[in-house]
Design an enzyme around this catalytic site. Structure first.
Site, PDB file in Angstrom:
ATOM      1  N   GLU A 158      -3.284  10.171 -15.258  1.00 17.39           N
ATOM      2  CA  GLU A 158      -2.416  11.059 -14.504  1.00 17.39           C
ATOM      3  C   GLU A 158      -0.960  10.599 -14.623  1.00 17.39           C
ATOM      4  OE1 GLU A 158      -3.038  11.284 -10.248  1.00 17.39           O
ATOM      5  OE2 GLU A 158      -2.439  13.384 -10.221  1.00 17.39           O
ATOM      6  N   ALA A 291      -4.315   3.105  -7.240  1.00 17.41           N
ATOM      7  CA  ALA A 291      -5.693   3.540  -7.442  1.00 17.41           C
ATOM      8  C   ALA A 291      -5.666   4.954  -7.991  1.00 17.41           C
ATOM      9  CB  ALA A 291      -6.454   3.511  -6.114  1.00 17.41           C
ATOM     10  N   MET A 292      -6.730   5.328  -8.730  1.00 21.32           N
ATOM     11  CA  MET A 292      -6.745   6.634  -9.380  1.00 21.32           C
ATOM     12  C   MET A 292      -8.108   7.280  -9.222  1.00 21.32           C
ATOM     13  SD  MET A 292      -5.202   8.972 -11.040  1.00 21.32           S
ATOM     14  CE  MET A 292      -6.077  10.482 -11.438  1.00 21.32           C
ATOM     15  N   GLU A 293      -8.078   8.551  -8.812  1.00 24.82           N
ATOM     16  CA  GLU A 293      -9.277   9.252  -8.345  1.00 24.82           C
ATOM     17  C   GLU A 293     -10.136   9.860  -9.437  1.00 24.82           C
ATOM     18  OE1 GLU A 293      -6.058  10.241  -7.762  1.00 24.82           O
ATOM     19  OE2 GLU A 293      -5.830  12.391  -8.044  1.00 24.82           O
ATOM     20  N   ASN A 294     -10.180   9.277 -10.654  1.00 23.40           N
ATOM     21  CA  ASN A 294     -11.006   9.833 -11.727  1.00 23.40           C
ATOM     22  C   ASN A 294     -12.364  10.251 -11.170  1.00 23.40           C
ATOM     23  OD1 ASN A 294      -9.011   8.546 -13.593  1.00 23.40           O
ATOM     24  ND2 ASN A 294      -9.979   6.721 -12.748  1.00 23.40           N
ATOM     25  N   GLU A 326      -8.919   8.080  -2.077  1.00 21.63           N
ATOM     26  CA  GLU A 326      -9.407   8.415  -3.422  1.00 21.63           C
ATOM     27  C   GLU A 326     -10.687   9.242  -3.352  1.00 21.63           C
ATOM     28  OE1 GLU A 326      -7.398   7.960  -5.738  1.00 21.63           O
ATOM     29  OE2 GLU A 326      -6.066   6.611  -4.660  1.00 21.63           O
TER      30      GLU A 326
HETATM   31 ZN    ZN Z   1      -3.841  10.376  -4.286  1.00 22.41          ZN
END
Ligand code: ZN
Length: 883
Positions: A158, A291-294, A326
């Site tokens: 992202e 943090a990344m919500e993959n 997330e």
């Molecule tokens: Zn977010």
């Protein structure tokens, strides 16, 4: 994604476009969704096989994309970056031309002749790059406890970086399925969005193919590989896992338990079961930011997911709230995605709001909404700038897409505005609207209009007309309250609004529909009133009762009361609900800062707190007193003001003592730590001596001070350190092997007041004695120095800016343009500051520079206004001592 921590760390950061007309946004339609790629050729499914070489930092890939041609066309256009395509074929036939342009991040394929509408298959091989910074597929070095070095691969796509790992239609409206195959060293584990379907071992390598994903945008693709360990649990048919560098997976036990609880709560709240077979949480060690919500495979900086014996309650709070954020994205973001980056708030504001609600509900003793008030205040200070921007903002390119991740507006204001609307519509009607929205838009995209329409259908209220003036124009109102009494003592109030600004006059063009929560009496019930017309009259209890038009501090607006009502509120201040106290303190301080009211009005309220244990109210007071203390440094009035400030908080410290008592809730413990820390910072000798005594015991035995108490005690010691004490703190930092402790101790070291020792501290912040993962937080150490050593901090920052900001490539322009002026407003003359910033960023960042500089100018003028006002107040108090 969560807020960029580098940006969000400014605890007391302070807030042009001209007001824009309210636009009626349309519901999502694929054809109308903005974007750069033509929509005549649409990907349906990808099969991507890669062989990453972590030593050479290269990717060898083979890709096959099933395409739907919606019209006959001789060209295919998609995104690529730093990739070389070869053997390009459509339906097995060689194409006529392939041009990849890295400047435009596009590949254009020319076909020998236009092909007919319908399905066609594009295939090619490609050579790509593994990145050394966290964008696209990147390699990361790290040190595990005990000093062993490791390396791993992970991804961060992202907003626009999937194209760095594989050529693709890299815009959120292009949803497709992805089937990923990876070939990695045999001893490594590989994680992706979906579970592995099959694995083939071939000598030292193993090839894993993951199951096909549901239709999703490219920015949610995830792949991590390395020497990982895993713990897992099954919850209602979903396999939950926590992955960490091998040996640390047990530190994910709390995170795994949190995930089970949050998943069950969200399944229920959204009325839509989590649709994937598994949900992994991956603790990425080293420089991964945030943090990344993959979908199905959330990546976290390991500090945000793992807890150890040295973790604090605050660390636990971070882990829970970040997971809740997330995981909320698995619905708001993944299952339903914004159509274009203009509506990023549909992801980020919503996930922030939902996470805060979840964190509060599951951990009532944390008083989470009160804690969130501090973030709301930072957002309001940013949004009170004439140069602020709307929650929904126009995005045309990659840079603007990155800049949309503004922590104050997109995250904190958006969260607060959603909370305000939940309170206005009622929690049940709001949830009903969210359920309709998710069901209607599942596996597809949405705009703000889709959300407002669903909330409107569930509540019967024309939500869009009210809400759009909060999301489509910058700023927020100041609501003025003018009370009048009838002969029986019944009160009615006339309400009016104008835009609230940091300084200066409002142009008068902005107007909001304001959902007010009005409470009359210290503990009365609230009535909900929508303020739409200036001069609107409302009955509001009895004239001898206190009055709040922002009950429980839920609203994203400020209030100013007529003199008589303000006096009644001040007289009853101690008896008010905590939230009403907080709203009054927040607003009164903002009115003082803006020059609209006298400092006396705020300090009178602060002095009325006595020894009440309302953590957020006290922290608000500590920030305000700290702002004045900072302004007073080096002036003739400093000693008198700091003595006054200490006298305000001393009674509550006396009540709390130094050591926690059985049964105390975390917020009370936090209050103790923060107020003792303030007393120490403002020169209370008894506190400095006691901190030193406790530190001496800690040097001999590290269990002598519990983890939660270490930051404030070490900070007091370091602030007052001589060379010997400085070296003691430094030695403790150097010996720490756990990153949580390293951050804690090195940060304390940056508090040192002595100028020569501070110069040493700056060198330490840059030195190789810090582990590789410190790359992410070195900048935090350097900026922290600015609170005592402006010039040293500025010089250290500017001399090493490439090194300090390289772990944040995506946010570097935003940090530089909008936040550097806020960090360094009194480090150098403003014209010099602005010149440096402008030279660092593209011309396109001008609005962001304007925001940063507006705050810098405001801070300087505030500083010069506060000193005489505070001196006059303190002098009047010593002439008439408080009882
Ligand atoms: Zn977010």
């Amino acid at each position: 994604m969560i807020k960029c921590t580098t940006v969000a760390m400014i605890a007391a950061a302070f807030g042009a476009a001209a007001p824009i007309p309210t636009l009626a946004e349309a519901p999502f339609s694929f054809d109308a969704a903005p974007g750069r790629l033509p929509k005549n050729v649409v990907p349906l499914s990808y099969q991507i096989a890669i062989v990453p070489d972590i030593d050479a930092l290269t990717i060898a890939g083979i890709e096959s994309v099933t395409l739907q041609f919606r019209s006959a066309t001789p060209t295919i256009v998609f995104n690529s970056l730093n990739e070389t395509l070869s053997d390009v074929r459509l339906d097995h036939k060689a194409v006529a031309g392939v041009v990849s342009n890295d400047e435009q991040q596009l590949t254009t394929i020319t076909l020998p002749e236009p092909v007919s509408p319908g399905r066609h298959t594009l295939t090619f091989s490609y050579a790509g790059k593994i990145e050394s910074q966290p964008h696209g597929l990147f390699a990361q070095s790290y040190t595990v406890s005990g000093g062993t070095q490791g390396r791993l691969l992970s991804t961060k796509m992202e907003s626009t970086d999937a194209r760095r790992m594989f050529p693709c239609w890299d815009e959120p409206a292009f949803r497709s399925t992805f089937e990923l195959t990876v070939t990695i060293p045999r001893g490594w584990q590989a994680v992706s969005n979906m579970p592995a379907a099959r694995q083939v071992v071939n000598g030292a390598l193993a090839t894993t193919t993951f199951r096909r994903s549901p239709r999703m945008p490219s920015y949610l693709v995830e792949f991590s590989a390395g020497e990982f360990g895993r713990i897992a649990a099954s919850s209602d048919g979903v396999e939950l896992g926590v992955w960490a560098a091998r040996g640390r997976e047990r530190d994910g036990t709390t995170a795994l338990a949190n995930a089970r609880q949050i998943l069950a709560d969200y399944d229920d709240y959204f009325g839509y079961r989590y649709p994937l077979p598994k949900l992994d949480s991956i603790a990425v060690p080293g420089g991964f930011g945030g943090a990344m919500e993959n979908w199905g495979a959330i990546t976290y900086n390991d500090q945000l997911l793992l807890l150890s014996a040295t973790s604090t309650v605050q660390d636990e709070q971070v882990v829970f709230s970040v997971e809740a954020h997330e995981m909320a994205h698995q619905w708001n973001g993944d299952l339903v995605t914004m159509g274009w980056w203009d509506d990023l708030w549909l992801n980020e504001s919503f996930a922030s709001w939902r996470a805060a609600k979840e964190t509060d509900q599951r951990n009532p003793s944390w008083k989470w909404w009160q804690r969130q008030d501090a973030d709301k205040e930072v957002a309001m200070a940013a949004d009170a700038r004439l140069s602020s921007h709307a929650i929904q903002q126009h995005v045309t390119d990659e840079l603007q897409a990155a800049n949309a991740f503004d922590p104050e507006i997109t995250y904190s204001k958006g969260q607060a505005v959603l909370r305000m609307f939940e309170a206005y519509l009622g929690a049940d009607a709001f949830r009903g609207g969210v359920r309709r929205y998710i069901k209607a838009r599942a596996f597809s995209n949405a705009t703000g209009a889709d959300l407002w329409n669903a909330l409107g259908a569930a509540s019967g209220v024309a939500v869009g007309a009210i809400a759009s003036n909060w999301t489509e124009q910058p700023g927020f109102p100041l609501v003025s309250v003018a009370a009048s009494c009838d002969a029986a003592g019944q009160r009615s109030v006339a309400l009016s609004q104008r835009r609230f600004l940091l300084r200066g006059a409002d142009s008068g063009a902005s107007h909001w529909s304001v959902p007010l929560q009005i409470r009359s009496g210290a503990h009365g019930t609230t009535q909900v009133v929508l303020l739409t017309e200036d001069g609107q009259k409302v009955a509001a209890g009895r004239c001898d009762q206190p009055l709040s038009v922002n009950a429980d501090a839920i609203g994203f607006y400020r209030a100013s009361y007529d003199a008589t009502t303000a006096r009644t509120n001040a007289e009853n201040f101690g008896a008010l609900e905590d939230g009403d106290k907080i709203a009054l303190l927040d607003d009164q301080w903002a009115l003082v800062e803006s020059g609209a009211d006298e400092l006396r009005s705020y300090l009178t309220l602060a002095s009325s707190m006595g020894s009440d244990l309302d953590t957020r109210a006290w922290q608000q007071i500590a920030v305000a007193l700290g702002t004045i203390e900072y302004a007073e440094r080096g002036t003739a009035g400093y000693a008198a003001f700091s003595a006054y400030a200490r006298s305000i908080i001393r009674p509550v410290v006396a009540r709390l003592g130094w050591d926690s008592r059985p049964g105390e809730t975390p917020d009370v413990q936090e209050l103790r730590r923060s107020l003792i820390g303030n007393l120490g910072a403002w020169g209370e000798q008894d506190v400095i001596d006691e901190a030193r005594r406790r530190f001496n015991a800690f040097v001999k035995d590290h269990s002598a001070i519990r983890s939660d108490d270490q930051p404030f005690i070490l900070s007091i010691v370091a602030r007052n350190a001589d060379a010997a004490a400085f070296e003691q703190v430094h030695a403790i930092a150097r010996q720490a092997s756990d990153e949580t402790e390293q951050q804690r101790y090195y940060l304390a070291l940056m508090d040192v007041r002595d100028p020569q020792l501070a110069a040493q501290a700056a060198q330490i912040a840059l030195s190789p004695e810090l582990p590789p993962q410190a790359a992410r937080w070195r900048v935090r150490l350097v900026v922290h120095l600015a609170s005592q050593h402006h010039e040293l901090s500025w010089k250290t920052f500017t001399d090493n800016v490439d090194m300090l900001l390289s772990p944040n490539p995506k946010y570097r322009p935003l940090i530089t343009a909008q936040y550097v002026p806020v960090y360094f407003w009194d480090s150098v003359p403003l014209d010099q500051l602005e010149g440096w910033v402008r030279a660092q960023v593209p011309e396109q960042m001008s609005p962001n520079v304007a925001r940063g500089m507006e705050t810098a100018r405001f801070k300087l003028s505030e500083k010069s206004a506060l000193v005489p006002a505070a001196d006059a107040y303190v002098n009047s108090q010593s002439a008439h001592p408080r009882p």
